[in-house]
Design a protein around this motif. Structure first.
Motif: not given
Length: 392
Positions: A310, A371-372, A375, A378, A313, A391
């Motif tokens: 996290e 990217w969002n 997320d 995930r 990233r 992750a």
């Protein structure tokens, strides 16, 4: 923006997308509400247009200024005659200094590897693309020269930080890289341009006069703004309370510069034509995509950000965005100082800088949206029936 692309997928993937949309809305300052019942009526067309203009004031203003310069050169010629650009340039960078919050960068100083790579990429590695751009067979030559100059600039003053925040990246690191690269860039740009333009076009630009000019027109105004903010608490409070107004004022000042330069070029019968504009814009997009891919690969290979997935990233997203973007105000300032070497076509060299600036914001906006969505997928996978997942 990704909802239309995701229709027709399976339900779990669509649910993840909905979660990503909610994240994006919350990051933009809105809310994502669910539940049964009719949806409330949205704002009217004028309200939506006003909201769009407010959130995209710079790109809309730059496009409008360029179009206005082609249609009506009179005011631009007056601006050039009275030397308005000297004052607008100073105003832009004073506002930049007033907007800087040095305390917010302290927590990012521990990311030594990310800082070192970010500064090296911004100031030394990405300008190498200018050598290839100068070999592109695009005419008039002022277009490739303008893009080459743009590629030698430090990172953007605000959009990189804003996009990092929306991508849930390390905003403090993005701010630190922005401040440091722009301060160091004032010192490095004259020498980088001297090498790039000398080798690529045979244009010899003495670095020391440009260095002194950039210190006077960029660095000193920024330092003045920072000093006022630091030592006069009332100024800092006023700047924080009027952040949006200062941003709008800075944008208005910036817009006058390309309007003036393009007006001057068009008044002398110099026009690039549609095909060269499309070509140089396509080159700018391609270079920016190469920047993104190269920076992402290098950061992964060097394992920048540590072992925590996290945290890594957030660090990598900040560096990828900030190290791949280039600032427009300093590019325009440098091209102003190069007017004696560019001659009557100096105004055209601003156009590829504008197109490249708009292209990088559009491309990076789609990247942040992607990217969002990642997320959200995930998070959906971690909450699924299979239990929490690691992750990646």
């Amino acid at each position: 923006e990704g909802a239309a692309r995701l229709r027709g997928g399976d339900r779990s993937w669509a649910a993840a997308h909905d979660r990503g949309a909610a994240v994006a809305v919350r990051a933009a300052g809105g809310s994502a509400a669910g539940g049964a019942g009719p949806a409330p009526s949205g704002p009217g067309p004028l309200a939506r247009a006003g909201r769009f203009l407010a959130s995209n004031f710079l790109p809309v203003g730059l496009v409008a200024a360029t179009a206005a310069a082609v249609a009506c050169q009179g005011p631009g010629l007056v601006f050039a005659r009275i030397g308005l650009q000297r004052f607008t340039t100073a105003g832009i960078f004073i506002i930049s200094g007033l907007s800087m919050r040095g305390g917010e960068t302290a927590e990012a100083t521990r990311a030594v590897g990310a800082i070192a790579y970010g500064l090296a990429a911004i100031l030394l590695l990405t300008p190498l693309a200018a050598f290839l751009v100068l070999r592109m067979p695009v005419q008039p030559e002022a277009l490739v020269l303008g893009l080459a100059v743009f590629l030698c600039m430090p990172t953007t003053l605000s959009s990189g930080i804003s996009l990092t925040t929306l991508a849930r990246g390390n905003t403090a690191l993005a701010l630190l890289l922005t401040v440091a690269s722009n301060m160091l860039g004032v010192l490095s740009i004259p020498f980088v341009l001297s090498v790039v333009l000398g080798a690529g076009m045979g244009v010899r630009i003495p670095p020391w006069p440009m260095l002194l000019s950039l210190i006077r027109s960029v660095l000193l105004p920024v330092v003045l703004g920072v000093a006022l903010r630091t030592f006069v608490p009332a100024v800092a409070r006023a700047c924080d309370a009027n952040k949006a107004r200062l941003s709008t004022l800075s944008t208005c000042l910036l817009i006058t510069v390309p309007y003036t330069q393009v007006s001057t070029a068009v008044s002398k019968g110099i026009s690039p034509g549609l095909v060269p504009l499309v070509q140089i814009t396509a080159i700018a997009v391609a270079v920016h995509v190469v920047y993104l891919v190269t920076n992402a690969g290098a950061l992964a290979a060097l394992r920048v950000g540590g072992r925590d997935a996290e945290k890594a990233r957030g660090v990598r997203r900040a560096v990828i965005l900030v190290a791949s973007q280039k600032t427009l105000p300093i590019a325009i300032t440098v091209l102003q100082r190069m007017g004696a070497y560019l001659g009557e076509s100096a105004g055209l060299s601003v156009i590829p800088c504008i197109s490249a600036h708009l292209a990088q914001i559009i491309v990076d906006s789609f990247l942040v949206s992607h990217w969002n969505l990642q997320d959200a997928l995930r998070a959906s996978s971690a909450e699924g029936p299979g239990g929490p997942s690691k992750a990646v």
